[in-house]
Design a protein around this motif. Structure first.
Motif, PDB file in Angstrom:
ATOM      1  N   TYR A 135       1.389  10.911  -5.819  1.00 34.85           N
ATOM      2  CA  TYR A 135       1.966  10.993  -4.551  1.00 34.85           C
ATOM      3  C   TYR A 135       1.895  12.358  -3.746  1.00 34.85           C
ATOM      4  N   LEU A 169       5.212   7.453   2.607  1.00 35.60           N
ATOM      5  CA  LEU A 169       6.664   7.208   2.328  1.00 35.60           C
ATOM      6  C   LEU A 169       7.084   7.914   1.413  1.00 35.60           C
ATOM      7  N   ALA A 170       6.617   8.333   0.033  1.00 35.64           N
ATOM      8  CA  ALA A 170       7.147   9.044  -0.981  1.00 35.64           C
ATOM      9  C   ALA A 170       7.155  10.559  -0.442  1.00 35.64           C
ATOM     10  N   LEU A 208       4.681   4.521  -8.185  1.00 35.30           N
ATOM     11  CA  LEU A 208       3.751   3.517  -9.063  1.00 35.30           C
ATOM     12  C   LEU A 208       4.447   2.426  -9.721  1.00 35.30           C
ATOM     13  N   PRO A 239       6.608   3.417  -2.662  1.00 32.19           N
ATOM     14  CA  PRO A 239       6.819   4.928  -2.994  1.00 32.19           C
ATOM     15  C   PRO A 239       6.763   5.477  -4.502  1.00 32.19           C
ATOM     16  N   THR A 258      19.542   9.354  -2.178  1.00 33.29           N
ATOM     17  CA  THR A 258      20.007  10.182  -1.116  1.00 33.29           C
ATOM     18  C   THR A 258      20.907   9.503   0.104  1.00 33.29           C
ATOM     19  N   ASP A 280       4.063  10.177 -10.590  1.00 34.95           N
ATOM     20  CA  ASP A 280       4.252   9.995  -8.934  1.00 34.95           C
ATOM     21  C   ASP A 280       4.136  11.245  -8.361  1.00 34.95           C
ATOM     22  N   LEU A 306       1.046  -1.266  -0.040  1.00 35.23           N
ATOM     23  CA  LEU A 306      -0.035  -0.019  -0.088  1.00 35.23           C
ATOM     24  C   LEU A 306       0.646   1.245   0.141  1.00 35.23           C
ATOM     25  N   ALA A 307       1.897   1.080   0.921  1.00 34.79           N
ATOM     26  CA  ALA A 307       2.956   2.425   0.813  1.00 34.79           C
ATOM     27  C   ALA A 307       4.012   2.409  -0.223  1.00 34.79           C
ATOM     28  N   ALA A 321      14.285  11.578  -2.995  1.00 30.81           N
ATOM     29  CA  ALA A 321      14.695  10.313  -3.031  1.00 30.81           C
ATOM     30  C   ALA A 321      14.334   9.781  -4.486  1.00 30.81           C
ATOM     31  N   GLN A 375      18.672   7.209   1.895  1.00 30.30           N
ATOM     32  CA  GLN A 375      18.202   6.066   1.353  1.00 30.30           C
ATOM     33  C   GLN A 375      19.525   4.867   1.329  1.00 30.30           C
ATOM     34  N   LEU A 398      -1.073   5.590   1.073  1.00 31.75           N
ATOM     35  CA  LEU A 398      -0.368   5.552  -0.291  1.00 31.75           C
ATOM     36  C   LEU A 398       0.772   6.203  -0.164  1.00 31.75           C
ATOM     37  N   HIS A 406      10.390  11.480   1.523  1.00 33.04           N
ATOM     38  CA  HIS A 406      11.494  11.486   0.824  1.00 33.04           C
ATOM     39  C   HIS A 406      11.221  11.975  -0.403  1.00 33.04           C
TER      40      HIS A 406
END
Lengths: 325, 301
Positions: free
Chosen positions: B122, B292-293, A68, A66, A182, B118, A63-64, B299, A185, B289, B296
């Protein structure tokens, strides 16, 4: 009255041994010793359970995810794992057991799954490290099983290994991408490697000196290499990949032995392995609870599908669902 | 033996060519001519693709919530498959939105390394999403899953079927690909509705409750926005009002086959979701959803 039966059993056993000796496959309708059947059921079921429970740690990031693209990649991977579980349960069913019964044994704690899936996935780097190290270790374990003496298992493994290999590349590619991102990361990747390295080495099972079933399984062609042989192969292959990636494997004793060409590595904490296997890992209860809930919450659906099939004819239903009682 | 070496060679070659997707990916419409046809307002086209894209994204997220919780392994595979199809549609439609120049403030919120699709998925706030409540409503039981999917797939299939002849060739191509996917999704859901409706007393009770719960979500889906009316007049979009009879006809037929009385379908309501007016469930879904994006933004994933 027992003599003729013994003679027949002897002949059957000789035929079985001859098939193994000729490196041919044992098929479901062939005679096989009960010990061989039981060992295979245990091993294939444990493998199937691992695929299904293994959907959860990574599934927690579906679900999370980062981006698509990463979401699509991960969803496809978790879907593949469900597919692997299906092939493997089907292979086990050729030995006279039933998928629902095996699921019951799993949720009741009577059969095990790989203890690696009892560790939590704390960051998105864990998704990549699971692909690289956990799927990598699984591939080391499983590729030789494509030559397993039991036909249905060997054939299932051919397809599974191809997909696992793809998953491993995806995991490694995610890590490469994150290492080019980064500082945060990069730190995530190193942290994930630190947490997953030792549990990955434990995936090969206890050391050969403490693995009582290995000799028999190898004689039966169910297993092709010892745990320690496979573990060494995994370490030797992983070290250059870690260097290429730019991460440090968390073992100060890791070094190349020029005499053997193999890497020496530090002592594995087998107490931790036994503790996690016995149910004391961080996520054992959570994993089984969710699997049990899916089984129990879905019972009315399976009953309805069976009732519908019974009302409308089994052939019609089989065409519709592919699988109903 | 080759089978022993599957795991080898992750490293070695210094370039990225061996990776299945390559790194540095940023545009699912790369190589496609995204010129907006004459007579079609780019802002309208972008807004419309956002509506269709958001429905797909949000419903894919709801379906994904089912993964590891389905009643059968076969359903894990099927639900993931439908979610993947919708996710693929969402990506193309969001990319089409961006290519039409409709990005807005999300582009500034996202770091430069974030692809446009994105940035839209996001880095938009809940009020900037254009999904309907039918796509966004929280999950219920498995009966709710299949009834909602039946309704959403039937509606989307009816729209995509017509969008194949959209004056925007990009949207037409996305729709043409989607028709096959949505036909499967609708079929899969319909079979389950029939099976559960005509299964046990328990499943009949549950599917009836699911129909009662989902029917009100159809109140606004046939009400056009001004954007849709303008685009439909120019042959680029579909007026959802034109889909009502067909969609409800399909649903009535499936329900009858499932031995269920059709519900009283709701009267038309203003298109709240299409204008960004959502219940709290959309903010909650987006928090999961996007979290996290957004943590960062610089990122690279």
């Amino acid at each position: 009255m027992s003599a003729p039966v013994d003679v027949a059993a002897d002949e059957l056993e000789r035929g079985f041994e001859a098939t193994l000796a000729a490196q041919r496959r044992i098929e479901p309708r062939d005679w096989m010793p009960e010990g061989y059947r039981a060992t295979l059921v245990r091993q294939i079921a444990q493998h199937a359970h691992s695929e299904i429970i293994g959907m959860q740690p990574e599934g927690d990031w579906l679900l999370a995810a980062p981006s698509l693209r990463r979401k699509a990649v991960l969803l496809a991977k978790v879907q593949d794992e469900a597919g692997h579980g299906m092939y493997l349960y089907a292979a086990a069913e050729t030995l006279g057991v039933d998928r629902d019964d095996l699921t019951d044994r799993l949720v009741e704690g009577r059969q095990k799954y790989s203890s690696i899936f009892n560790y939590p996935t704390l960051t998105y780097a864990d998704v990549g490290v699971i692909g690289w190290l956990v799927d990598g270790a699984a591939i080391c374990n499983q590729v030789p099983l494509c030559r397993s003496s039991y036909g249905p298992y060997a054939r299932a493994m051919v397809r599974i290994c191809k997909e696992e290999s793809f998953h491993q590349r995806q995991g490694y590619e995610l890590l490469l991408t994150m290492m080019r991102g980064t500082d945060e990361q990069r730190a995530m990747v190193q942290d994930a490697v630190d947490r997953w390295w030792w549990p990955s080495l434990m995936m090969f099972g206890p050391p050969d000196t403490d693995s009582p079933n290995t000799a028999r399984s190898m004689a039966w062609g169910i297993k092709r290499h010892t745990n320690d042989e496979l573990r060494q192969r995994f370490v030797d292959m992983t070290v250059p990949q870690a260097e290429f990636l730019g991460v440090t494997l968390p073992d100060p004793e890791l070094s190349l032995d020029p005499a053997t060409g193999h890497h020496r590595f530090g002592a594995i904490d087998w107490d931790e392995f036994r503790r996690v296997l016995a149910g004391g890992g961080p996520c054992n209860a959570e994993r089984i609870t969710r699997r049990r809930a899916a089984r129990d919450d879905g019972a009315w659906v399976r009953e309805a599908a069976a009732a519908h099939a019974a009302k409308h004819g089994a052939a019609h239903a089989a065409k519709q669902t592919g699988r109903t009682a | 033996m080759h089978e022993e070496t599957v795991y080898d060679a992750l490293t070695g070659a210094p370039d990225d060519a061996r990776w299945a997707f390559g790194t540095g990916f940023d545009d699912p419409l790369a190589g496609v001519d995204t010129t907006v046809p004459e007579g079609v307002a780019p802002a309208d086209l972008g807004a419309y693709c956002l509506m269709l894209g958001d429905d797909a994204l949000v419903l894919a997220q709801r379906l994904t919530e089912w993964i590891t919780r389905a009643p059968e392994l076969e359903e894990e595979v099927a639900v993931a498959n439908i979610a993947l199809d919708l996710l693929g549609q969402a990506r193309l439609l969001l990319a089409r939105t961006a290519a039409a120049g409709v990005l807005g403030p999300c582009r500034e919120r996202a770091g430069a390394s974030v692809p446009d699709e994105d940035a839209l998925a996001y880095f938009r706030d809940p009020g900037e999403f254009r999904c309907t409540a039918l796509a966004a409503a929280p999950n219920g039981d498995f009966a709710h899953l299949v009834v909602r999917l039946l309704a959403a797939a039937t509606l989307r299939l009816a729209a995509f079927d017509r969008l194949r002849s959209s004056r925007d060739p990009v949207l037409a191509a996305v729709a043409a690909k989607g028709v096959a996917e949505l036909s499967y999704a609708r079929e899969h859901a319909a079979r389950w509705v029939v099976r559960l409706g005509d299964g046990t007393a328990e499943s009949h009770r549950r599917i009836r409750a699911a129909v009662e719960a989902v029917a009100p979500l159809l109140a606004d889906v046939f009400t056009p926005t001004d954007v849709e009316l303008r685009l439909a007049a120019g042959g680029a979009a579909v007026d959802p009002a034109a889909l009502r009879a067909e969609v409800l006809g399909v649903l009535d037929a499936v329900l009858a086959h499932a031995t269920l009385e059709p519900p009283s379908w709701p009267a038309g309501a203003p298109p709240r979701g299409r204008l960004g007016d959502h219940g709290p469930e959309v903010a909650e879904l987006l928090a999961g959803l996007q979290g996290l994006a957004r943590a960062h933004p610089e990122a690279t994933w």
